[in-house]
Design a protein around this motif. Sequence first.
Motif, short mmCIF file in Angstrom:
data_model
loop_
_atom_site.label_atom_id
_atom_site.label_comp_id
_atom_site.label_asym_id
_atom_site.label_seq_id
_atom_site.Cartn_x
_atom_site.Cartn_y
_atom_site.Cartn_z
N GLY A 1 6.23 5.27 1.56
CA GLY A 1 5.55 6.21 2.46
C GLY A 1 6.36 7.48 2.54
N LYS B 1 -4.17 0.76 -2.38
CA LYS B 1 -4.79 1.48 -1.28
C LYS B 1 -3.87 2.60 -0.82
CE LYS B 1 -6.60 1.00 3.41
NZ LYS B 1 -6.85 0.10 4.55
N ARG C 1 1.66 -3.26 8.24
CA ARG C 1 1.35 -3.82 6.92
C ARG C 1 2.48 -3.50 5.94
NH1 ARG C 1 -3.65 0.26 6.58
NH2 ARG C 1 -3.46 -0.14 8.81
N LEU D 1 2.66 2.61 10.62
CA LEU D 1 1.91 1.85 9.62
C LEU D 1 2.76 0.76 8.98
CD1 LEU D 1 -0.31 4.44 7.69
CD2 LEU D 1 -1.08 2.43 8.94
N ASP E 1 -2.80 10.34 -4.51
CA ASP E 1 -4.07 9.62 -4.46
C ASP E 1 -4.46 9.16 -5.86
OD1 ASP E 1 -3.73 11.60 -2.32
OD2 ASP E 1 -5.68 10.90 -1.59
N HIS F 1 4.67 8.31 12.33
CA HIS F 1 3.33 7.78 12.04
C HIS F 1 3.38 6.86 10.82
CE1 HIS F 1 1.65 10.49 15.01
NE2 HIS F 1 2.29 11.50 14.44
N GLU G 1 0.83 -1.19 0.00
CA GLU G 1 0.00 0.00 0.00
C GLU G 1 0.87 1.25 0.00
OE1 GLU G 1 -2.55 -0.36 3.41
OE2 GLU G 1 -3.26 -2.37 2.83
N VAL H 1 1.37 5.20 1.67
CA VAL H 1 0.99 6.05 2.80
C VAL H 1 1.62 7.42 2.62
CG1 VAL H 1 2.87 5.12 4.22
CG2 VAL H 1 1.00 6.32 5.32
N ILE I 1 4.09 -1.61 3.11
CA ILE I 1 3.95 -0.30 2.48
C ILE I 1 5.01 -0.19 1.38
CG2 ILE I 1 4.06 2.20 2.83
CD1 ILE I 1 1.66 0.90 4.21
N ASN J 1 -3.15 5.29 2.23
CA ASN J 1 -3.41 5.62 3.63
C ASN J 1 -2.90 7.03 3.91
OD1 ASN J 1 -4.00 2.67 4.77
ND2 ASN J 1 -2.19 2.53 3.47
N GLU J 2 -3.68 7.79 4.66
CA GLU J 2 -3.29 9.14 5.07
C GLU J 2 -3.03 9.12 6.57
OE1 GLU J 2 -6.28 12.37 5.05
OE2 GLU J 2 -4.90 13.40 3.68
N CYS J 3 -1.92 9.73 7.00
CA CYS J 3 -1.59 9.70 8.42
C CYS J 3 -1.22 11.09 8.90
CB CYS J 3 -0.44 8.72 8.69
SG CYS J 3 1.14 9.26 8.00
#
Length: 503
Positions: free
Chosen positions: A356, A333, A351, A347, A324, A343, A312, A314, A353, A335-337
Amino acid sequence: MIANTEPAALNPRQQISGSEGTPNDARRATEGVTPIKFGTDGWRAVIADDFTFENVRRVAGAIASYVLKHEDPSRGLIVGYDTRFGSARFARAAAEVLAGAGIPVKLASDHSPTPAISLAVKSTGAAGGVVITSSHNPWNWNGVKFKAKFGGSATPAIMKVIEQETAAGAAPNGKHADIEEVDLKPAYIRAVSRFADLDLIAKARFKFAIDSMYGSGRCILAQIFKDHGIDFVAIRQEVNPLFPEINPEPIEPHVRMLQETVVREHCHAGFATDGDADRIGAVAEDGSFVDSHKIFSVLLEWLLRRKQWPGEVVRAFNTTRMLDRIAAKHGRKLNECAIGFKHIADLMMDREIVIGGEESGGIGYSRYLPERDGILNSLLLANVLAEEKKPLGALVASLQKEYGRHFYGRRDLHIPDDIKFGAIERAKSESTKRLGKYGVIKKEGLDGIKFFLDAPTHGNGAEAWILFRASGTEPLLRVYAEAASPELVQEILGTGEAFVQAA
């Protein structure tokens, strides 16, 4: 060729003076001492004001207490440092506190990139790592970062415990353990070099400019390029803790020398790393600045389309939404953090990533380390150019054409706390439904307050947004904005600044 590689002489009046003092083995009283508050990646303060040997020892004592209670202290800790005033001595002071608590220490023998400390933590199975650095801050700042045993920024939960231990004045004692000096750089160079096709980069016959900004990444990328026959020119490789005329942050205006070098030397791209080399900035072949959002987007598109790495995506709350669109096209997918690489690292523990990243130029990969790394990302960017057979500016233009025009800006407002927090409260208020001439479509509050605005998108360009975020440790409020044109970004930022300053 490498320019300016000899250490610069310092004006004696600009040297830091004063006694380092002696370790205080007794539990420190908490009354009357300066509060130490941890930000998104550790603690930072002005040297000789709050960043003192005593306060460094306080933080080291808290880290020792955390390790003794929650990790295996027999695995020891890695301690490293950057090129700032006194960093080597502050690192030695921290190491002595940790060793005095009975925790073995491997202490870097030279200035080392922060990601080199993180790699050493993971590869040796250490209980964690301590880095004396203030990253991109001005020359008169320093700080302490803590890296967790997984080789990345400590999670928010870990940092909360260390902050609590600091406030409690933790200073554990034990049988004094050994402090061993080690060279962390050879293993680090081998590790990052494996992630890029250096032979392909050499065959592409592109020329690169390298700017270490007087930081701890000095000479590393240059050495890798030299060893593999890659054409380059390097600037600001010497140790100069004054960081003359710049903050060691790879953004405008601090990259001006790199921009001039790229144009003058006819380079295809320029790469800059910050004070501790965990962040990246870049310059295109025409000398234009390429911000972290475009770097992130170029790397993401390449990894998903060319390399097909699994996982994914992030991104931090203040980064471009072009990511996005790229993730959606490739069925990944996103993910926003919250803001702060810790942070993202959190993540990565949960999972897989693929990549990120954050607005400040920190980008990392699960398959390497849950850590940002400016030198690694410079190598990967060079790899993208070689594989796509295009200079950096052409790659950015291709992205803008395919995913819509996205432009970004940021303003740092140094203002008193009452104005700072007053602006945040007004932004949160339900009565605030417009920003200048633009209506607020919706608000989000993951980290700060973000307005989505009914501003023009010029076709399929970026949906306009502005983010207000108050620093928790400084009299500073940052305003971020993204829109479909540079002019619109500046207009929105100006309106946002006026909103902040309004009584």
